[in-house]
Design an enzyme around this catalytic site. Structure first.
Site, mmCIF file in Angstrom:
data_model
loop_
_atom_site.group_PDB
_atom_site.id
_atom_site.type_symbol
_atom_site.label_atom_id
_atom_site.label_comp_id
_atom_site.label_asym_id
_atom_site.label_seq_id
_atom_site.Cartn_x
_atom_site.Cartn_y
_atom_site.Cartn_z
ATOM 1 N N LYS A 201 -47.204 -63.985 4.020
ATOM 2 C CA LYS A 201 -47.107 -64.093 5.491
ATOM 3 C C LYS A 201 -47.557 -62.796 6.178
ATOM 4 O O LYS A 201 -48.243 -62.818 7.203
ATOM 5 C CB LYS A 201 -45.651 -64.419 5.867
ATOM 6 C CG LYS A 201 -45.367 -64.459 7.351
ATOM 7 C CD LYS A 201 -46.053 -65.617 8.048
ATOM 8 C CE LYS A 201 -45.785 -65.586 9.551
ATOM 9 N NZ LYS A 201 -46.601 -66.543 10.286
ATOM 10 N N PRO B 83 -35.222 -63.575 14.212
ATOM 11 C CA PRO B 83 -36.379 -62.741 14.588
ATOM 12 C C PRO B 83 -36.875 -61.797 13.486
ATOM 13 O O PRO B 83 -38.077 -61.761 13.208
ATOM 14 C CB PRO B 83 -35.863 -61.950 15.801
ATOM 15 C CG PRO B 83 -34.749 -62.768 16.357
ATOM 16 C CD PRO B 83 -34.124 -63.460 15.179
#
Ligand code: NAD
Length: 299
Positions: free
Chosen positions: A172, A66
């Site tokens: 990103k 995560p």
């Protein structure tokens, strides 16, 4: 074909690992969630009782976790993966979306132990993960990129070398900051369209060929109806959880603060996704921000 250890078999890592199996690699996975292990087994992969066991003998180790804290924990903590593989020296690839600092710290530790590591976050969502059409944005040295590229091609369609360590994460963060803002814009447009009496599919059809077109509009419409595969049509089941999008927008805000960049739209987006999380929808897809805005319509 390679022997691969894969840690983190969630919404993204699960289908990515399954695609590696499909491509003929020998994949052993580990996840804290037993259901994720069962899914990899059903896809033909092997599972291990711990992360350390999953990477023993691997030529390539991939993580899909995560956030930065999980990545640091899994790789660096005592008895962490760097320690386990320090003699076999596989190629290391982290595909999670994390802060640039954590990516550089883990990569530096890997290099100190004589290994090469790539930060290789992805774009394309769960559909891209399932169909092996992800875009990979990769940071790390050119030699490591050349070694990793063929493995990444078995999980994705577009593989880009963005620059040195951390550059993949930097791309990103910029990408997701733009997506986070754009999703809210599309939600506002469709709510206004409804109130102006427009047919939703007609608005969608026209905008998808006009200047407002975007991934959020044409593939992932936050208003139920126009794009049947989007989370809006399954009560916003993810997809990409709001908690993860909030994490990414916050990463963009930390990066903006550190570099002195003004990002007022992203700051507002962060506060809206925070409201979604506070309202109990952290596990819903981030396009559920549509429902928050719709609930504010007066009259
Ligand atoms: P997810 O929560 O579905 O999967 C993460 C998995 O990691 C979970 O199955 C969890 O059990 C496992 N995990 C956590 N700590 C672990 C540990 N110590 N050891 C082993 N397993 C552990 O999340 P996801 O949607 O698959 O996202 C993973 C990463 O990819 C995130 O960084 C996210 O930001 C990024 N990402 C997600 C999407 C998307 O559309 N879902 C798209 C692009 C990028």
């Amino acid at each position: 074909m390679a022997i691969i250890g894969f840690i983190g078999l969630g919404n993204m890592g699960g289908p990515m690992a399954a695609n590696l199996v499909k491509a003929g690699h020998t994949v052993t996975g580990f996840d804290l969630n037993p259901a994720a292990l069962e899914a990899l087994q059903a896809a033909g992969g092997a599972v291990a009782p711990s992360a350390s066991d999953a990477v023993k003998g691997a030529e390539v180790v991939i993580t899909m976790l995560p956030a930065g804290e999980h990545v640091r924990q899994v790789w660096l903590h005592q008895g962490g993966l760097l320690d386990v593989v320090k003699d076999s020296k596989p190629l290391l690839i982290d595909c999670s979306t994390i802060d640039v600092e954590s990516a550089r710290v883990v990569t530096a530790a890997a290099e100190e132990a004589g290994m090469t590591m790539l930060d290789a976050p992805v774009s394309g969502g769960t559909v891209g993960a399932a169909n092996a059409t992800l875009t990979f944005m990769v940071g790390g040295d050119a030699g490591a990129f050349a070694k990793g590229e063929s493995i990444l091609k078995d999980m994705g369609k577009n593989i880009f070398h963005a620059g040195g360590p951390g550059a993949g994460q930097a791309v990103k963060i910029c990408n997701n900051m733009m997506l986070a803002i754009n999703m809210i814009g599309v939600a506002e447009g469709f709510i206004l369209g409804d109130k102006l009496g427009l047919d939703r599919d007609t608005l969608h059809k026209i905008c998808a060929t006009a200047t407002s077109n975007s991934f959020a509009l044409s593939n992932y419409c936050p208003a139920p109806g126009p794009t049947p595969a989007s989370p809006a049509n399954r009560d916003y089941a993810p997809g990409f959880m709001t908690a993860l999008m909030l994490k990414d927008v916050k990463l963009s805000q930390s990066a903006a603060a550190a570099t002195g960049v003004s990002t007022p739209m992203a700051a507002l987006a962060a506060s809206l996704y925070q409201e979604v999380v506070d309202a109990g929808d952290a596990m819903k897809d981030f396009s559920v921000v549509y429902r928050l805005l719709e609930s504010r319509v007066k009259g």
